[in-house]
Design an enzyme around this catalytic site. Structure first.
Site, mmCIF file in Angstrom:
data_model
loop_
_atom_site.group_PDB
_atom_site.id
_atom_site.type_symbol
_atom_site.label_atom_id
_atom_site.label_comp_id
_atom_site.label_asym_id
_atom_site.label_seq_id
_atom_site.Cartn_x
_atom_site.Cartn_y
_atom_site.Cartn_z
ATOM 1 N N ASP A 180 1.011 -1.078 -0.023
ATOM 2 C CA ASP A 180 -0.122 -0.022 -0.035
ATOM 3 C C ASP A 180 0.861 1.251 -0.143
ATOM 4 O OD1 ASP A 180 -1.484 2.282 0.831
ATOM 5 O OD2 ASP A 180 -3.147 0.906 1.515
ATOM 6 N N HIS A 181 1.038 1.794 -1.245
ATOM 7 C CA HIS A 181 2.147 2.885 -1.333
ATOM 8 C C HIS A 181 1.796 4.101 -0.179
ATOM 9 C CE1 HIS A 181 -0.426 4.810 -4.218
ATOM 10 N NE2 HIS A 181 0.358 5.962 -3.978
ATOM 11 N N HIS A 243 -5.802 2.760 0.978
ATOM 12 C CA HIS A 243 -5.060 3.853 1.628
ATOM 13 C C HIS A 243 -5.934 4.621 2.577
ATOM 14 C CE1 HIS A 243 -2.924 2.831 -2.152
ATOM 15 N NE2 HIS A 243 -3.568 3.564 -2.872
HETATM 16 N N1 LIG Z 1 0.920 2.326 -12.492
HETATM 17 C C1 LIG Z 1 0.801 2.781 -11.473
HETATM 18 O O1 LIG Z 1 0.902 3.934 -10.984
HETATM 19 C C2 LIG Z 1 0.289 1.744 -10.316
HETATM 20 C C3 LIG Z 1 0.092 0.496 -10.374
HETATM 21 N N2 LIG Z 1 -0.282 -0.164 -9.708
HETATM 22 C C4 LIG Z 1 -0.566 -1.626 -9.752
HETATM 23 O O2 LIG Z 1 0.848 -2.251 -10.448
HETATM 24 C C5 LIG Z 1 0.322 -3.248 -11.019
HETATM 25 C C6 LIG Z 1 0.980 -2.952 -12.397
HETATM 26 O O3 LIG Z 1 0.475 -1.798 -12.985
HETATM 27 P P1 LIG Z 1 0.970 -1.025 -14.354
HETATM 28 O O4 LIG Z 1 2.524 -1.171 -14.414
HETATM 29 O O5 LIG Z 1 0.308 0.247 -14.452
HETATM 30 O O6 LIG Z 1 0.369 -2.133 -15.793
HETATM 31 P P2 LIG Z 1 0.804 -1.891 -17.042
HETATM 32 O O7 LIG Z 1 -0.327 -2.628 -17.770
HETATM 33 O O8 LIG Z 1 1.525 -0.782 -17.341
HETATM 34 O O9 LIG Z 1 2.068 -3.216 -17.081
HETATM 35 C C7 LIG Z 1 1.589 -4.729 -16.968
HETATM 36 C C8 LIG Z 1 3.054 -5.248 -17.281
HETATM 37 O O10 LIG Z 1 2.550 -6.744 -17.365
HETATM 38 C C9 LIG Z 1 3.047 -7.296 -18.491
HETATM 39 N N3 LIG Z 1 2.375 -8.500 -18.715
HETATM 40 C C10 LIG Z 1 0.872 -8.445 -19.204
HETATM 41 N N4 LIG Z 1 0.443 -9.718 -19.712
HETATM 42 C C11 LIG Z 1 1.560 -10.482 -19.132
HETATM 43 C C12 LIG Z 1 1.549 -11.816 -19.354
HETATM 44 N N5 LIG Z 1 0.490 -12.802 -19.791
HETATM 45 N N6 LIG Z 1 2.906 -12.416 -19.054
HETATM 46 C C13 LIG Z 1 3.880 -11.782 -18.866
HETATM 47 N N7 LIG Z 1 3.897 -10.309 -18.564
HETATM 48 C C14 LIG Z 1 2.529 -9.805 -18.902
HETATM 49 C C15 LIG Z 1 3.211 -6.148 -19.365
HETATM 50 O O11 LIG Z 1 4.005 -6.277 -20.428
HETATM 51 P P3 LIG Z 1 4.055 -7.142 -21.777
HETATM 52 O O12 LIG Z 1 2.912 -6.372 -22.326
HETATM 53 O O13 LIG Z 1 5.140 -7.011 -22.589
HETATM 54 O O14 LIG Z 1 3.705 -8.543 -21.484
HETATM 55 C C16 LIG Z 1 3.723 -5.181 -18.572
HETATM 56 O O15 LIG Z 1 5.036 -5.234 -18.365
HETATM 57 C C17 LIG Z 1 -1.304 -3.291 -11.198
HETATM 58 O O16 LIG Z 1 -1.484 -4.390 -10.311
HETATM 59 C C18 LIG Z 1 -1.646 -2.090 -11.184
HETATM 60 O O17 LIG Z 1 -2.843 -2.054 -10.224
HETATM 61 C C19 LIG Z 1 -0.524 0.227 -8.397
HETATM 62 C C20 LIG Z 1 -0.350 1.516 -8.095
HETATM 63 C C21 LIG Z 1 -0.121 2.408 -9.018
HETATM 64 O O1 LIG Z 2 -3.421 3.707 -5.503
HETATM 65 C C1 LIG Z 2 -3.686 4.609 -6.138
HETATM 66 O O2 LIG Z 2 -3.115 5.857 -5.796
HETATM 67 C C2 LIG Z 2 -3.080 6.831 -6.971
HETATM 68 C C3 LIG Z 2 -2.728 8.024 -6.074
HETATM 69 O O3 LIG Z 2 -1.462 8.006 -5.226
HETATM 70 P P1 LIG Z 2 -0.535 9.343 -4.879
HETATM 71 O O4 LIG Z 2 0.603 8.601 -4.271
HETATM 72 O O5 LIG Z 2 -0.433 10.269 -6.206
HETATM 73 O O6 LIG Z 2 -1.774 9.981 -4.116
HETATM 74 C C4 LIG Z 2 -4.163 6.891 -7.513
HETATM 75 O O7 LIG Z 2 -4.137 7.974 -8.712
HETATM 76 C C5 LIG Z 2 -4.665 5.454 -8.297
HETATM 77 O O8 LIG Z 2 -5.969 5.699 -8.685
HETATM 78 C C6 LIG Z 2 -4.783 4.574 -7.025
HETATM 79 O O9 LIG Z 2 -4.682 3.181 -7.876
#
Ligand SMILES: NC(=O)C1=CN([C@@H]2O[C@H](COP(=O)(O)OP(=O)(O)OC[C@H]3O[C@@H](n4cnc5c(N)ncnc54)[C@H](OP(=O)(O)O)[C@@H]3O)[C@@H](O)[C@H]2O)C=CC1
Ligand SMILES: O=C1O[C@H](COP(=O)(O)O)[C@@H](O)[C@H](O)[C@H]1O
Length: 493
Positions: A180-181, A243
């Site tokens: 939970d960041h 959060h």
């Molecule tokens: N982005 C953010 O700011 C935040 C994200 N999160 C959580 O972090 C996690 C990742 O989010 P995010 O980085 O945004 O997601 P993305 O969709 O940007 O990235 C997903 C990743 O998973 C890989 N992937 C997808 N399918 C497969 C598969 N079948 N096998 C192997 N690799 C796979 C993709 O690469 P490829 O397509 O090359 O396979 C890619 O590297 C989620 O659970 C999200 O809820 C939580 C808080 C904030």
């Molecule tokens: O976990 C999440 O947090 C962000 C907000 O994070 P913050 O550190 O920028 O306050 C939110 O945008 C996102 O929807 C949610 O998945």
């Protein structure tokens, strides 16, 4: 002089080409390395489907650090520790190859079998990956093994239980680090210190002296590219279940008998157990939902949520929640904890306002002056610090009072930016400190509370949109407090 632990580990990062890895994880790992908190005995294996060789992957990591982090002289040395395997997590064969690579790197970098498996990918894969790691022998190691798992942890209590079962078939509870960041944010970690290290606050921290507590986490961003996930989730699952409830637990918990992971978590769990359930019709009295319409932000017109890419035109998903929690225990009976969070609000800010009760008799009322309540404001972001609002004598007057603010800002004292939440959490995980990660009991209790609200909202079509992008949410959120005789203090107070 600062002493550092000589931490060695392999980090197996699933989702290595994703947004989170690029924006947060590589810059945070590099910060640890740059500051000497990560020794040379580490290797990162990035896993994702797209085809890349190690060289292309290293370019990707370099680009991520230079774009989103702070660059220093040893960036190339850092990047030389990165390896890549193209791998579909559903493909059983790939895990055998992965094991060979991991075993080889373990030997090359003398990692003593220590392994962190970081799942930075869509939650639908969490169970599958955890099971494969066990079945294909990657968890069979002499060192430590830890699973870092991103949110969301399930979609509701039932799916969270199911996911937990699958994960626990490969990892013990104390090997699971549920991120939970917000728990990595400096001022969220400071809540305990402010409360338990200050004689002026702890005796007052109860229903005799506090009238209400307000937690606001407002965002200016809209749903961006995440509608496929967000539209099924909404603000209650995306922000409140994790959060916001974590912040409330830290604000309300009893002092732990020791500052250990188990003792702190156990106090937080007691708060979640004491939360008064809000069900059925009561949901309308205690919670308000909103969805943004179009509006003007920074002089630019922005679209309504329903006009964002991949959002259905009749979406019933909330992008804003305000709510009132009551904690039915001795310390907090009768004190409302108000929370609000939303997208496309007027300002990006997270803060906590503790409003103290008025003193029993205002000796200065005859003068026609009103006393302002004492407030303790904890600024979580973008500024970090605390402000204490007091009343003092108006200079040169006999009876007049005037409010003053005592300010503390972490930036002005240390002169440096505090570390990113992910940097701290990664460091904790390397050190094996799970205090700032969520225990299963907390996850389960939070879902139990939130499910009752989601159930009502899913079954009733809302009158959306009900707030303009760039505002502070729907009018009903103001009324939620007004009916209790309170109002939301401004966020940048
Ligand atoms: N982005 C953010 O700011 C935040 C994200 N999160 C959580 O972090 C996690 C990742 O989010 P995010 O980085 O945004 O997601 P993305 O969709 O940007 O990235 C997903 C990743 O998973 C890989 N992937 C997808 N399918 C497969 C598969 N079948 N096998 C192997 N690799 C796979 C993709 O690469 P490829 O397509 O090359 O396979 C890619 O590297 C989620 O659970 C999200 O809820 C939580 C808080 C904030
Ligand atoms: O976990 C999440 O947090 C962000 C907000 O994070 P913050 O550190 O920028 O306050 C939110 O945008 C996102 O929807 C949610 O998945």
């Amino acid at each position: 002089m600062k002493t550092r632990e000589n931490l060695s580990s392999l980090i197996l990062l699933f989702g290595a080409t994703g947004d989170l890895a690029k924006r947060k994880l590589y810059p945070s790992l590099y910060n640890l390395f740059r500051k000497g908190n990560l020794s040379n005995r580490f290797a990162v294996v990035g896993v994702a489907r797209r085809l890349k060789d190690d060289g292309e992957f290293r370019n990707w990591v370099r680009d991520s650090v230079t774009t989103f982090g702070e660059k220093a002289d040893n960036l190339e040395e850092f990047i030389s520790h990165f390896y890549y395997q193209s791998h579909d997590v559903n493909d059983s064969e790939s895990y055998k190859q992965l094991k060979e690579l991991v075993d080889r790197l373990d030997h090359t970098y003398q990692l003593e079998g220590n392994r962190i498996f970081y799942l930075a990918m869509s939650p639908e894969f969490f169970g599958t990956v955890a099971e494969h790691l066990r079945e294909d022998g990657l968890t069979n190691t002499n060192g430590f093994k830890r699973l870092v798992i991103e949110k969301p942890f399930g979609h509701d209590l039932a799916s969270a239980i199911e996911l937990n079962k699958r994960i626990r078939s490969a990892f013990k509870e104390d090997e699971v680090y549920r991120i939970d960041h917000y728990l990595g944010k400096e001022m969220v970690q400071n809540i305990e210190v402010i409360r338990f290290a200050n004689a002026i606050f702890e005796p007052l921290w109860n229903n005799r002296y506090i009238s209400n507590i307000q937690v606001t986490s407002s965002e200016t961003l809209g749903v961006e590219e995440r509608a496929r996930y967000y539209d099924k989730s909404g603000a209650i699952r995306d922000m409140v279940q994790n959060h916001m409830l974590q912040i409330v637990s830290l604000l309300a918990m009893e002092p732990p008998i020791r500052l250990t992971t188990d003792e702190i978590r156990s106090e937080k769990v007691k708060v979640l157990r004491a939360l008064r359930p809000v069900e059925g019709e009561a949901v309308h009295d205690y919670f308000v939902r909103g969805q943004y319409g179009e509006g003007i932000m920074n002089g630019t017109k922005v679209p309504a949520y329903r006009d964002e890419p991949n959002v259905p035109k009749d979406s019933n998903t909330e992008t804003f929640v305000a709510g009132k929690f009551l904690i039915d225990n001795f310390r907090w009976a009768g004190v409302p904890f108000y929370i609000r969070t939303g997208k496309r609000m007027a300002t990006k800010s997270t803060n906590i306002i503790v409003q103290f009760k008025d003193i029993p008799m205002n000796l200065y009322y005859k003068n026609g002056s009103t006393l302002n309540p004492n407030l303790l404001v904890i600024h979580v972001q973008p500024d970090e610090g605390i402000t204490l609002h007091l009343n003092v004598k108006k200079t040169g007057e006999v009876l007049g009072t005037t409010p003053v603010k005592l300010n503390f800002s972490t930036k002005s004292i240390d002169g440096i930016n505090t570390p990113e939440a992910y940097e701290k959490l990664l460091y904790d995980c390397l050190r094996g400190d799970a205090t700032n990660f969520t225990h299963w009991d907390e996850v389960a209790l939070s879902w139990r509370f939130v499910d009752n609200i989601s159930e009502v909202w899913t079954n009733e079509q809302a009158d959306f949109p009900n707030y303009a992008a760039g505002s502070m949410g729907p009018k009903a959120a103001e009324e939620l407090l007004e009916k209790d005789g309170f109002f939301w203090w401004p966020v940048n107070f």
